[in-house]
Design a protein around this motif. Structure first.
Motif, mmCIF file in Angstrom:
data_model
loop_
_atom_site.group_PDB
_atom_site.id
_atom_site.type_symbol
_atom_site.label_atom_id
_atom_site.label_comp_id
_atom_site.label_asym_id
_atom_site.label_seq_id
_atom_site.Cartn_x
_atom_site.Cartn_y
_atom_site.Cartn_z
ATOM 1 N N GLU A 173 -103.316 100.607 51.929
ATOM 2 C CA GLU A 173 -103.057 100.420 50.512
ATOM 3 C C GLU A 173 -103.534 99.036 50.101
ATOM 4 O O GLU A 173 -103.741 98.159 50.936
ATOM 5 C CB GLU A 173 -101.566 100.580 50.207
ATOM 6 C CG GLU A 173 -100.676 99.531 50.885
ATOM 7 C CD GLU A 173 -99.189 99.766 50.620
ATOM 8 O OE1 GLU A 173 -98.794 100.939 50.425
ATOM 9 O OE2 GLU A 173 -98.435 98.776 50.608
ATOM 10 N N LEU A 174 -103.704 98.828 48.804
ATOM 11 C CA LEU A 174 -104.174 97.547 48.284
ATOM 12 C C LEU A 174 -103.040 96.868 47.526
ATOM 13 O O LEU A 174 -102.520 97.401 46.543
ATOM 14 C CB LEU A 174 -105.374 97.759 47.360
ATOM 15 C CG LEU A 174 -106.590 98.440 48.012
ATOM 16 C CD1 LEU A 174 -107.661 98.719 46.963
ATOM 17 C CD2 LEU A 174 -107.141 97.604 49.152
ATOM 18 N N GLU A 175 -102.666 95.692 47.997
ATOM 19 C CA GLU A 175 -101.537 94.959 47.443
ATOM 20 C C GLU A 175 -102.033 93.765 46.630
ATOM 21 O O GLU A 175 -103.040 93.134 46.973
ATOM 22 C CB GLU A 175 -100.641 94.473 48.586
ATOM 23 C CG GLU A 175 -99.380 93.749 48.160
ATOM 24 C CD GLU A 175 -98.506 93.375 49.350
ATOM 25 O OE1 GLU A 175 -97.559 92.580 49.155
ATOM 26 O OE2 GLU A 175 -98.770 93.857 50.474
ATOM 27 N N PHE A 176 -101.299 93.436 45.552
ATOM 28 C CA PHE A 176 -101.654 92.323 44.688
ATOM 29 C C PHE A 176 -100.394 91.552 44.305
ATOM 30 O O PHE A 176 -99.297 92.106 44.260
ATOM 31 C CB PHE A 176 -102.367 92.819 43.431
ATOM 32 C CG PHE A 176 -103.637 93.573 43.729
ATOM 33 C CD1 PHE A 176 -104.841 92.894 43.884
ATOM 34 C CD2 PHE A 176 -103.623 94.954 43.890
ATOM 35 C CE1 PHE A 176 -106.002 93.575 44.183
ATOM 36 C CE2 PHE A 176 -104.785 95.643 44.189
ATOM 37 C CZ PHE A 176 -105.979 94.958 44.340
ATOM 38 N N PHE A 177 -100.563 90.255 44.037
ATOM 39 C CA PHE A 177 -99.467 89.345 43.707
ATOM 40 C C PHE A 177 -99.818 88.683 42.382
ATOM 41 O O PHE A 177 -100.869 88.045 42.267
ATOM 42 C CB PHE A 177 -99.325 88.318 44.829
ATOM 43 C CG PHE A 177 -98.211 87.328 44.671
ATOM 44 C CD1 PHE A 177 -97.025 87.640 44.022
ATOM 45 C CD2 PHE A 177 -98.328 86.046 45.219
ATOM 46 C CE1 PHE A 177 -95.999 86.723 43.899
ATOM 47 C CE2 PHE A 177 -97.314 85.118 45.116
ATOM 48 C CZ PHE A 177 -96.137 85.460 44.449
ATOM 49 N N SER A 178 -98.967 88.839 41.376
ATOM 50 C CA SER A 178 -99.335 88.436 40.022
ATOM 51 C C SER A 178 -98.242 87.633 39.332
ATOM 52 O O SER A 178 -97.049 87.802 39.605
ATOM 53 C CB SER A 178 -99.632 89.689 39.182
ATOM 54 O OG SER A 178 -99.957 89.353 37.845
ATOM 55 N N ILE A 179 -98.676 86.773 38.420
ATOM 56 C CA ILE A 179 -97.747 86.123 37.501
ATOM 57 C C ILE A 179 -97.518 87.049 36.308
ATOM 58 O O ILE A 179 -98.258 88.009 36.094
ATOM 59 C CB ILE A 179 -98.284 84.762 37.007
ATOM 60 C CG1 ILE A 179 -99.651 84.939 36.305
ATOM 61 C CG2 ILE A 179 -98.377 83.771 38.141
ATOM 62 C CD1 ILE A 179 -100.130 83.686 35.608
ATOM 63 N N LYS A 180 -96.471 86.735 35.534
ATOM 64 C CA LYS A 180 -96.212 87.439 34.290
ATOM 65 C C LYS A 180 -96.413 86.460 33.138
ATOM 66 O O LYS A 180 -95.735 85.433 33.078
ATOM 67 C CB LYS A 180 -94.769 87.961 34.253
ATOM 68 C CG LYS A 180 -94.383 88.866 35.408
ATOM 69 C CD LYS A 180 -92.912 89.232 35.319
ATOM 70 C CE LYS A 180 -92.448 90.023 36.530
ATOM 71 N NZ LYS A 180 -91.004 90.386 36.435
#
Length: 271
Positions: free
Chosen positions: A77-84
């Protein structure tokens, strides 16, 4: 004799994958992670980034931004880490996604935060601020990282303790990784710093570098050596610029995919 009707033009292939969201985790009111399906034909190197986005509203063009892939190259799977960002054209909508929803992903990964852009060394420093931790989640789970470097140090600087997303993973969870768990337990060091709250290692990572506290805490000689240290940088422009200047004073040279060097940064994010 009549002309035959013209054949319809072939449909133009979309430049994006339309992929299902598998899970979402909200760390704080400003940070979240999510994972999407990985297309069978999608290949990337650990540390690369790809364009992620959503269809435009009211028929507008899709809105996409560059996101480092937080999964290692072997992951399913492809994981991502993001700000809001409340008013952000993309993240104000992206932070509301749920499992089963769809997001758009570009088909071509790229980037310089890859092992190929570094020459050989003994110690790999992965220095990031905020969501600049994302590529280190990828690189730190790649078996090649541990075969190329005897020691791997993940440095993560944030404002508040709650912003240390993945802290439990780097201190314990990664040791259970079926592919690199044993190597991580023996070779990986996690070094978090916090700038706005009391913490055992307070302050910006750049300040702890220049004061020598970083090296003292880790029991290492003060400074970086072009003979043994290799460095990757991701996060705020101020951190990247200052750390890059520090590395240059120690004789380290910036590398790229075309010409590997002693340290690398992601210029697509820096501008």
């Amino acid at each position: 004799m009549t002309d035959a009707p013209a054949a319809p033009a072939p449909a133009k292939a979309s430049p994006f994958h339309d992929l299902k969201v598998l899970w979402v985790r909200h760390w704080t009111d400003q940070l979240f992670s999510f994972a999407i399906e990985r297309p069978e034909d999608f290949r990337f190197r650990s540390g690369e980034f790809v364009m992620i986005g959503l269809p435009g509203e009211d028929g507008a063009k899709p809105i996409l931004r560059a996101y480092s892939i937080a999964s290692p190259a072997w992951a399913e799977e492809l994981e991502f880490f993001s700000i809001k960002v409340p008013d952000g054209p993309l993240t104000r909508r992206l932070q509301a996604i749920q499992p089963g929803d769809s997001v758009l992903m570009g088909k071509k990964p790229t980037g310089t935060l890859v092992l190929d852009a570094l020459t050989g060394g003994e110690r790999l420093w992965l220095i990031g601020t905020g969501t600049g931790l994302a590529p280190w989640l990828s690189v730190a789970r790649d078996p090649d990282t541990y075969s190329r470097f005897g020691q791997v140090i993940v440095c993560h600087t944030v404002r508040n303790v709650a912003d240390l997303a993945y802290r439990d993973f780097f201190t314990a969870g990664i040791h259970d990784d079926p592919l690199i768990g044993d190597e991580a337990k023996a070779q990986l060091t996690y070094y978090p710093t916090v700038t706005r709250e009391k913490f055992e290692t307070p302050g910006r990572i750049t300040d702890r570098i220049t004061s020598g506290d970083l090296f003292a805490d880790l029991g290492l000689p003060i400074g970086f050596s072009p003979n043994s240290d290799r460095v990757m940088l991701c996060g705020s422009m101020a951190m990247i610029k200052q750390t890059g200047e520090i590395l240059e004073t120690y004789g380290l040279k910036e590398g790229s995919n075309a010409e590997p060097g002693d340290y690398v940064l992601e210029r697509a994010f820096v501008g």
